[in-house]
Design a protein around this motif. Structure first.
Motif, short mmCIF file in Angstrom:
data_model
loop_
_atom_site.label_atom_id
_atom_site.label_comp_id
_atom_site.label_asym_id
_atom_site.label_seq_id
_atom_site.Cartn_x
_atom_site.Cartn_y
_atom_site.Cartn_z
N PRO A 102 0.90 -1.36 0.05
CA PRO A 102 0.05 0.00 0.07
C PRO A 102 0.91 1.17 -0.13
O PRO A 102 0.20 2.28 0.15
N ASP A 103 2.01 1.13 -0.10
CA ASP A 103 3.03 2.39 -0.23
C ASP A 103 2.73 3.48 -1.04
O ASP A 103 2.66 4.61 -0.80
N ASP A 104 2.53 3.07 -2.31
CA ASP A 104 2.33 3.94 -3.58
C ASP A 104 0.71 3.96 -3.52
O ASP A 104 0.31 5.22 -4.08
N LEU A 105 0.04 2.85 -3.39
CA LEU A 105 -1.12 2.78 -3.40
C LEU A 105 -2.26 1.91 -2.67
O LEU A 105 -1.62 0.95 -2.56
N SER A 106 -3.19 2.46 -2.15
CA SER A 106 -4.14 1.87 -1.25
C SER A 106 -5.09 1.10 -2.20
O SER A 106 -5.67 1.72 -3.09
#
Lengths: 356, 356
Positions: free
Chosen positions: B286-290
């Motif tokens: 989830p760091d760049d996109l949840s």
């Protein structure tokens, strides 16, 4: 019947013929999928039909051809992505040929399959595509074929029926992956299938009623014997009929002292459950256990690690079965054909050398 | 018809009655699913039928009841695990009540759905369970209901039909996950659905013909507006009808300068494709996109990270629809009911604070 007014004026065969620049009889031949025309004419009529959004008038056709315009399909488990993808292959061909596909799920139960065939025949389907639950229990299918309803077997053949069948080269696929695992040093290799036996134990391939799985197990055992591995029958596990059953079987084998270093999952539903059990037990794939699964299901490429799979030509199995059936319905009286489609191993990262 | 000799002597209603210690008329009531009996008697007869492996004689029943003993089901896409699981719920109830389920796949196409309904009515199914492709285009369903075939809508209601329907609380589910994402700092939240519009663009929820999805988008937009996020209509993407379409749409949005920090996938097939595109682009979940996906598909728990999902009561949707239909077939003339089942968010690890 739909008695609501049509949304747009009905497009007729005559309209399609005019647009394609052919006679009405020729257009009817193409649209009805009977008789022969040149590829050029077929393409022109098909393009015209698509451009005009032509919808065949089922009722009119049924009156002139004595056909209901439906194909009945009986598969083992529509929740298994294998069967739902094969269904798409069937449906795409059937729709193109103007047939509606009616599906009944047998739940891999031979009695339910018989009831399904009875229902479909009573409902006057024109032909049948069946993935028989038991290859040795096909009297009902023989009767259907004798009664003049063309029948094609999907993914599972039967020596006892002289009908068209489309299967994958399951034995060859199992031989290939078994050789690969043995070359990597694996000796304790387990094979796990949903197929079951009366006492839930495996002794010999002839215990297995599903031909596709029997052929895989024969391939697996044959290569093991060649490599000097005996008694591998004890490593064939049956009865993984639900995720819960699979969970219990896999947990048991992975907690035993002689636990396998590699598992071959006979379908992707089982493969997924093996993956989950390894997570639950804290075992690493592929360090502690190598995993190969039959069926290149969508999810197999997104796990960590992604799963090495046997890619079966699932869509093409369905497509080919439907094509054979449509040809029969169009009057092909040639001898029954047995089509064997090739599989392919997709190497990902779930297979490694056996742990020492 | 299956004219092969039966494998075992047929078990009759009289046999079941004898074993259960009730009259033949009472056993017939229980086995036929009509009339009323006490729970104790029902349990005794059901247990006896199971012990004796009683198989209802479809033909005999059809002659006495005027029924064919089949339920017709039309769903949008049987390859979507949502529908195959709902089918299991339907089939389990139907089988218990002595009905065979016949399925036709509409491919989410309203015209194919109309043809399917025509086919099923012509084949004299006793009742229908339909997941309408377009809620605004249901004249054919109204006619079916008027013609005296009970009809239950599955997962998608329609204000235009006064029939039983079973849906999930989609709006509430979407509101909950949208609030959660906003609380985590997300502002650029995209909603992605397979539903399409004529020009493949979204402007307003009324563009969406599938009620379940329309309600979710209404919930999503409503919560966004409450939080002061305007113009979120531009972040609703339609037309993710195949993995290829989804791949193109997701790649496009993730490569744009104003790329979303969170995506809500309207079904698990789309959720899986979002996952694959992130891998391909080297983006971390989830760091760049949840990522939140509707439908707790099997694979969602085995990815790295496992995916936060809206667990819909899919099996119960099917089960409840079938129960309502069987009740209608057994003479229930009460007013049409609208059953709304609760959903639940399963928090896994694909959702995190918005990147700064």
């Amino acid at each position: 019947m739909d008695q609501s007014p049509p949304r747009s004026p009905s497009v007729t065969v005559a309209d399609v013929a005019r647009k394609a620049g052919v006679s009405k009889a020729t257009a009817a031949r193409v649209l009805g999928g009977y008789g022969t025309v040149s590829d050029r004419v077929r393409d022109a009529v098909t393009a015209a039909a698509r451009a005009l959004d032509y919808q065949p008038n089922e009722l009119a056709r049924s009156m002139t051809t004595g056909r209901s315009g439906t194909i009945g399909v009986v598969v083992g488990d529509i929740e298994n992505p294998f069967f739902s993808l094969a269904m798409r292959g069937i449906t795409d061909v059937a729709r193109q040929a103007g047939f509606t596909v009616v599906l009944i799920n047998s739940g891999e139960d031979a009695e339910a399959e018989k009831a399904a065939i009875r229902t479909l025949l009573a409902k006057r389907v024109d032909g049948l595509i069946v993935s028989p639950a038991k290859e040795s229990d096909v009297g009902h299918l023989r009767e259907a074929a004798r009664a003049g309803r063309p029948l094609v077997l999907l993914d599972r053949g039967s020596e006892m029926l002289d009908v068209d069948m489309v299967i994958a080269d399951d034995r060859h696929a199992a031989e290939g992956i078994t050789r690969r695992l043995i070359a990597l040093g694996h000796r304790r290799i387990a094979y796990l299938t949903a197929c079951d036996t009366p006492d839930h134990r495996f002794r010999t391939p002839s215990d297995i009623n599903t031909g596709s799985v029997r052929r895989r197990i024969q391939g697996f055992l044959g290569v093991c014997r060649e490599a000097g591995l005996d008694g591998m029958e004890d490593r064939v596990h049956v009865g993984a009929v639900t995720p819960e059953h699979t969970h219990r079987i896999v947990t048991g084998m992975l907690q035993s002292s002689q636990r396998p270093t590699a598992i071959i999952a006979s379908d992707s539903v089982i493969g997924l459950e093996v993956f989950k059990v390894c997570r639950a037990l804290g075992l690493s794939i592929p360090d502690d256990l190598s995993l190969v699964s039959f069926h290149d299901a969508d999810w197999t490429s997104v796990t960590t690690p992604p799963v090495t799979v046997v890619r079966q030509p699932v869509y093409r199995l369905g497509e080919t079965a439907a094509k054979l059936l449509v040809e029969r319905l169009n009057g092909n009286h040639a001898e029954a054909s047995r089509v064997v489609l090739q599989t392919k191993v997709i190497e990902r990262a779930s297979v490694a050398e056996a742990p020492v």
